[in-house]
Each structure stands twice: as C-alpha cells, then as structure tokens.
Design a protein around this motif. Structure first.
Motif, PDB file in Angstrom:
ATOM      1  N   SER A 196       0.807  -1.222   0.000  1.00 51.26           N
ATOM      2  CA  SER A 196       0.000   0.000   0.000  1.00 51.26           C
ATOM      3  C   SER A 196       0.844   1.278   0.000  1.00 51.26           C
ATOM      4  O   SER A 196       0.367   2.336  -0.408  1.00 51.26           O
ATOM      5  N   ARG A 197       2.112   1.195   0.402  1.00 47.37           N
ATOM      6  CA  ARG A 197       2.970   2.390   0.394  1.00 47.37           C
ATOM      7  C   ARG A 197       3.293   2.862  -1.018  1.00 47.37           C
ATOM      8  O   ARG A 197       3.756   3.996  -1.195  1.00 47.37           O
ATOM      9  N   LEU A 221      10.604   4.976   1.094  1.00 51.20           N
ATOM     10  CA  LEU A 221       9.358   4.324   1.509  1.00 51.20           C
ATOM     11  C   LEU A 221       9.543   2.850   1.849  1.00 51.20           C
ATOM     12  O   LEU A 221       8.578   2.181   2.215  1.00 51.20           O
ATOM     13  N   TYR A 236      -3.765   1.780  -7.666  1.00 46.28           N
ATOM     14  CA  TYR A 236      -3.438   0.787  -6.644  1.00 46.28           C
ATOM     15  C   TYR A 236      -4.516  -0.293  -6.557  1.00 46.28           C
ATOM     16  O   TYR A 236      -4.208  -1.471  -6.409  1.00 46.28           O
ATOM     17  N   VAL A 292      -3.453  12.332  -7.499  1.00 44.22           N
ATOM     18  CA  VAL A 292      -3.720  11.606  -6.243  1.00 44.22           C
ATOM     19  C   VAL A 292      -4.852  10.607  -6.456  1.00 44.22           C
ATOM     20  O   VAL A 292      -4.758   9.447  -6.048  1.00 44.22           O
ATOM     21  N   ARG A 298       1.265   3.778  -3.104  1.00 48.39           N
ATOM     22  CA  ARG A 298       0.403   4.939  -3.365  1.00 48.39           C
ATOM     23  C   ARG A 298       1.134   6.240  -3.043  1.00 48.39           C
ATOM     24  O   ARG A 298       0.973   7.232  -3.749  1.00 48.39           O
ATOM     25  N   LEU A 299       1.948   6.229  -1.985  1.00 50.04           N
ATOM     26  CA  LEU A 299       2.720   7.430  -1.637  1.00 50.04           C
ATOM     27  C   LEU A 299       3.727   7.786  -2.727  1.00 50.04           C
ATOM     28  O   LEU A 299       3.933   8.957  -3.039  1.00 50.04           O
ATOM     29  N   ALA A 300       4.353   6.776  -3.302  1.00 44.86           N
ATOM     30  CA  ALA A 300       5.300   7.024  -4.392  1.00 44.86           C
ATOM     31  C   ALA A 300       4.578   7.610  -5.594  1.00 44.86           C
ATOM     32  O   ALA A 300       5.078   8.546  -6.239  1.00 44.86           O
ATOM     33  N   TRP A 301       3.415   7.092  -5.918  1.00 45.57           N
ATOM     34  CA  TRP A 301       2.657   7.600  -7.050  1.00 45.57           C
ATOM     35  C   TRP A 301       2.132   9.005  -6.781  1.00 45.57           C
ATOM     36  O   TRP A 301       2.077   9.838  -7.682  1.00 45.57           O
ATOM     37  N   VAL A 302       1.734   9.283  -5.539  1.00 49.79           N
ATOM     38  CA  VAL A 302       1.296  10.636  -5.175  1.00 49.79           C
ATOM     39  C   VAL A 302       2.468  11.603  -5.300  1.00 49.79           C
ATOM     40  O   VAL A 302       2.319  12.710  -5.812  1.00 49.79           O
ATOM     41  N   ALA A 303       3.654  11.184  -4.858  1.00 50.12           N
ATOM     42  CA  ALA A 303       4.846  12.034  -5.002  1.00 50.12           C
ATOM     43  C   ALA A 303       5.098  12.338  -6.476  1.00 50.12           C
ATOM     44  O   ALA A 303       5.466  13.462  -6.836  1.00 50.12           O
TER      45      ALA A 303
END
Length: 152
Positions: free
Chosen positions: A6-7, A106, A61, A54, A9-14
């Motif tokens: 699930s982390r 991450l 994901y 976002v 998603r943070l890379a894709w948001v970045a």
C-alpha cells in the motif's frame, strides 16, 4: 492474485506532485516577469493536476495485480485502459530489482522483467517490499531457467 504494498500509493502521489509544482513555479515566474498569467490561475491548475494525480494513484493501486503462474507471469493494471499481460517464462531474458530514491525512502522496491521482443520488452512490478522483490526475482529467474530447458 497478489496486490502491491500500500505504500506504493505514496510514491505515485509524489510523482503527481512534481508536475503540479512545475506548473505552479512557471506561473509564479511568469507573474513576476509581467506575463498575463495570474498566480491564482497557475495555482488552480496545479491543484487540479495534483488532485487528479492523487485520485489516479488510489485507483491505480486498486487495479494493479500480478500472479506467478505455472507457465507465465500474469499482470493486470491500468486506470483508463485496462492492460492484461501474460509473460511466458520462456521469453524472459533476465530479471532485476530496482530501488529509486523515493522507493528507498518508503522501503519499497520494483522487479523488472526483461523479455524477448521489440515492443514493450520489459515489465515492471512496482511497490514490493525489498524482501518480496528479491524472492520474486529469484522465483522468476528459476522459472525462466526451467522453461528454457523445457523448450529445448
């Protein structure tokens, strides 16, 4: 089928923040040099781009899945266009793990599967823990080696 960590998603948001920041910076610079671009308009466009990025990260994901089958690696991905890919092990040339700076921060890694062929000759599975990426790389390498002997 297996999902990604699930982390990811943070890379894709970045990744979605970068174009938004660039548009905002261009708007601010253009406003300072007297161009007819109001900074508020640039900020609004940047905000829309980041919001879409976002949202796409979360949808991406939910869709992204992969499965190690007996004869092939099967992947399902895509937000607007759904892509189902089956990579026969006999076509696998080599397998790498990759950890870019955001992934390292991450605690993630990617597995890159290079295949024989001209179009789209590599497949990347992002958003794995480093241990899972290493295990998957070794498993795919074993299956590719076995299929090479089976094909002969």
């Amino acid at each position: 089928m297996e999902s990604l960590n699930s982390r990811v998603r943070l890379a894709w948001v970045a990744g979605a923040l970068v174009p938004g920041a660039v548009i905002l910076a261009v708007g601010v610079v253009a406003g300072r040099i007297g161009a007819p671009v109001p900074p508020a308009a640039a900020a609004g466009v940047a905000l829309v781009i980041v919001a879409l990025g976002v949202a796409a990260a979360f949808v991406r994901y939910r869709v992204w899945r992969f499965e190690v089958r007996d004869d092939s690696l099967y992947l399902v991905r895509g937000v607007l266009t759904r892509v189902d890919t089956s990579v026969p092990y006999v076509r696998v040339q080599h397998v790498d793990t990759r950890r870019g700076p955001i992934e390292r921060t991450l605690g993630l890694a990617s597995v890159v599967v290079y295949t024989a062929g001209s179009r789209g000759a590599d497949i990347t599975i992002p958003g794995l823990t480093p241990a899972r990426a290493s295990d998957l790389r070794e498993r795919l390498r074993e299956l590719a080696t076995e299929s090479e002997f089976d094909a002969v």
